[in-house]
Write a protein that holds these residues in place. Structure first.
Motif, mmCIF file in Angstrom:
data_model
loop_
_atom_site.group_PDB
_atom_site.id
_atom_site.type_symbol
_atom_site.label_atom_id
_atom_site.label_comp_id
_atom_site.label_asym_id
_atom_site.label_seq_id
_atom_site.Cartn_x
_atom_site.Cartn_y
_atom_site.Cartn_z
ATOM 1 N N ILE A 72 -14.305 -33.350 39.608
ATOM 2 C CA ILE A 72 -14.150 -32.286 41.113
ATOM 3 C C ILE A 72 -15.062 -31.208 41.434
ATOM 4 O O ILE A 72 -16.001 -31.084 40.594
ATOM 5 C CB ILE A 72 -13.476 -30.979 39.857
ATOM 6 C CG1 ILE A 72 -12.188 -32.057 38.746
ATOM 7 C CG2 ILE A 72 -12.678 -29.608 41.351
ATOM 8 C CD1 ILE A 72 -10.897 -31.037 37.748
ATOM 9 N N GLY A 73 -14.672 -31.011 42.617
ATOM 10 C CA GLY A 73 -15.547 -30.726 43.673
ATOM 11 C C GLY A 73 -15.476 -29.048 44.450
ATOM 12 O O GLY A 73 -14.094 -28.764 44.565
ATOM 13 N N PHE A 74 -15.955 -28.102 43.566
ATOM 14 C CA PHE A 74 -15.387 -26.459 44.762
ATOM 15 C C PHE A 74 -16.558 -25.955 44.998
ATOM 16 O O PHE A 74 -17.748 -26.315 45.475
ATOM 17 C CB PHE A 74 -15.985 -25.469 42.509
ATOM 18 C CG PHE A 74 -14.943 -26.176 41.786
ATOM 19 C CD1 PHE A 74 -13.870 -24.488 41.763
ATOM 20 C CD2 PHE A 74 -14.923 -26.487 40.648
ATOM 21 C CE1 PHE A 74 -13.259 -24.567 41.126
ATOM 22 C CE2 PHE A 74 -14.283 -27.005 40.193
ATOM 23 C CZ PHE A 74 -13.233 -26.158 40.231
ATOM 24 N N ILE A 75 -15.460 -25.926 46.773
ATOM 25 C CA ILE A 75 -15.660 -25.517 47.855
ATOM 26 C C ILE A 75 -15.585 -23.933 47.038
ATOM 27 O O ILE A 75 -15.076 -23.384 47.975
ATOM 28 C CB ILE A 75 -15.361 -25.894 48.631
ATOM 29 C CG1 ILE A 75 -15.607 -27.447 49.189
ATOM 30 C CG2 ILE A 75 -16.302 -25.017 50.620
ATOM 31 C CD1 ILE A 75 -16.851 -28.489 49.445
ATOM 32 N N TYR B 290 -18.814 -31.086 40.900
ATOM 33 C CA TYR B 290 -19.523 -30.433 41.241
ATOM 34 C C TYR B 290 -19.424 -28.890 42.368
ATOM 35 O O TYR B 290 -18.501 -28.558 42.763
ATOM 36 C CB TYR B 290 -19.721 -31.806 42.867
ATOM 37 C CG TYR B 290 -20.232 -32.872 42.073
ATOM 38 C CD1 TYR B 290 -21.383 -33.543 42.406
ATOM 39 C CD2 TYR B 290 -19.295 -33.705 41.285
ATOM 40 C CE1 TYR B 290 -21.680 -34.841 41.705
ATOM 41 C CE2 TYR B 290 -19.817 -35.214 40.695
ATOM 42 C CZ TYR B 290 -21.423 -35.792 41.344
ATOM 43 O OH TYR B 290 -21.778 -36.628 40.538
ATOM 44 N N ALA B 291 -20.529 -28.619 42.864
ATOM 45 C CA ALA B 291 -19.978 -27.461 43.650
ATOM 46 C C ALA B 291 -21.278 -26.736 44.932
ATOM 47 O O ALA B 291 -21.928 -27.227 44.337
ATOM 48 C CB ALA B 291 -19.850 -25.816 42.388
ATOM 49 N N SER C 172 -23.593 -29.992 39.222
ATOM 50 C CA SER C 172 -24.411 -30.418 40.240
ATOM 51 C C SER C 172 -24.054 -29.182 41.337
ATOM 52 O O SER C 172 -22.954 -29.079 41.306
ATOM 53 C CB SER C 172 -24.034 -31.992 40.776
ATOM 54 O OG SER C 172 -24.245 -33.043 39.622
ATOM 55 N N VAL C 173 -25.186 -28.867 41.916
ATOM 56 C CA VAL C 173 -24.793 -28.192 42.525
ATOM 57 C C VAL C 173 -25.176 -28.392 44.397
ATOM 58 O O VAL C 173 -26.250 -28.773 44.056
ATOM 59 C CB VAL C 173 -25.018 -26.880 42.652
ATOM 60 C CG1 VAL C 173 -24.400 -26.307 41.272
ATOM 61 C CG2 VAL C 173 -26.489 -26.839 41.992
ATOM 62 N N SER C 174 -24.971 -27.551 44.940
ATOM 63 C CA SER C 174 -25.901 -27.674 46.925
ATOM 64 C C SER C 174 -25.277 -26.604 47.709
ATOM 65 O O SER C 174 -23.914 -25.952 47.299
ATOM 66 C CB SER C 174 -25.127 -29.204 46.759
ATOM 67 O OG SER C 174 -25.180 -29.906 48.460
#
Length: 269
Positions: A8-11, A34-35, A53-55
């Motif tokens: 799952i990725g969070f924007i 991921y975020a 994991s962040v970016s």
């Protein structure tokens, strides 16, 4: 399909995004999240505290995710969608929690085959007691809906509704916690006025609200029936209820839900 099979990725990692991330990890500690966000301190905090994991690069988050959660403000959603359109391939499920933004407005900004689900959760996701509702876009499958429900049921309760009812959901459960916090504070204030210390008053007031809500959910009884169970003739409770009715409590709460729903409709235009 199990949620643990998905990444799952969070924007966006604002208050609601962070609440959802913490809630999901609380229910599924082994899930990959991921975020991305423009605000690096928020990302560093999540990385340090949760190990996710962040970016600052949305494309990186999307590339590593099966499900992309758009946890961003309605006012900037269109701009973000334009930037990530080419990154959203047909194998990814997009979940939007942007208040008041209809499915069509999201689908129009993305590729024609994009699978989109709109969700209205609330801030109680932080403590896994959220009340959420989902509705599905034109390309979303039954399995997509089941995945979304699994995510949000891990944070509390979740139901599926037609999109035309999402503004009502926003006014009721989306904004609802903010209606109840002043109630808890005011109840505690009354007890402090009568001599109880502040900490004890807040504890008792909050637990009273929690217990009353749990009785409604678990007994299946109408709230009016439960009220009558507590209200003995010429007793203390009916005196308090009379005072609340004199103050227009029912109209006040109805109007709060109606006005919030109206604002949700305005945001969607």
């Amino acid at each position: 399909m199990h949620l643990t099979d998905k990444k799952i990725g969070f924007i966006g990692t604002g208050k609601m995004g962070e609440s959802l991330i913490r809630g999901i990890l609380g229910a599924h500690s082994d899930i990959s999240i991921y975020a991305s966000d423009v605000y690096e301190p928020a990302l560093e905090k999540l990385n340090n505290e949760l190990g996710i994991s962040v970016s600052t690069d949305n494309s990186h988050t999307i590339a590593n995710s099966d499900i992309v959660v758009l946890a961003i403000k309605p006012q900037i959603l269109k701009d973000i969608l334009a930037r990530i359109k080419d990154d959203i391939t047909s194998d990814k499920l997009v979940i939007s929690i942007a208040a008041g933004v209809p499915l069509a407005a999201i689908e129009d900004e993305l590729n024609s085959d994009t699978r989109v689900i709109r969700v209205m959760p609330n801030i109680a996701a932080t403590v896994a007691e959220a009340a959420s509702a989902i509705c599905t876009g034109s390309n979303a499958t039954k399995e997509d809906a089941e995945v979304a429900l699994e995510i949000f049921r891990s944070l509390g309760s979740a139901i599926e509704v037609p999109e035309k009812l999402m503004d009502a959901v926003t006014g009721l459960s989306g904004s609802g916690p903010a209606y109840i916090f002043p109630v808890i504070e005011a109840m505690a204030d009354g007890a402090v006025y009568e001599g109880l210390d502040r900490a004890s008053a807040i504890t008792l007031a909050a637990q009273t609200v929690l217990g009353a809500a749990k009785m409604v959910l678990e007994t299946g009884m109408h709230p009016g029936e439960l009220k009558d169970m507590v209200t003995s003739p010429a007793g203390t409770t009916i005196r308090g209820i009379h005072t609340l009715e004199e103050s227009g409590i029912r109209a006040a709460f109805m109007n709060a839900v109606i006005e919030s729903s109206t604002r949700s409709k305005e945001l969607g235009k």
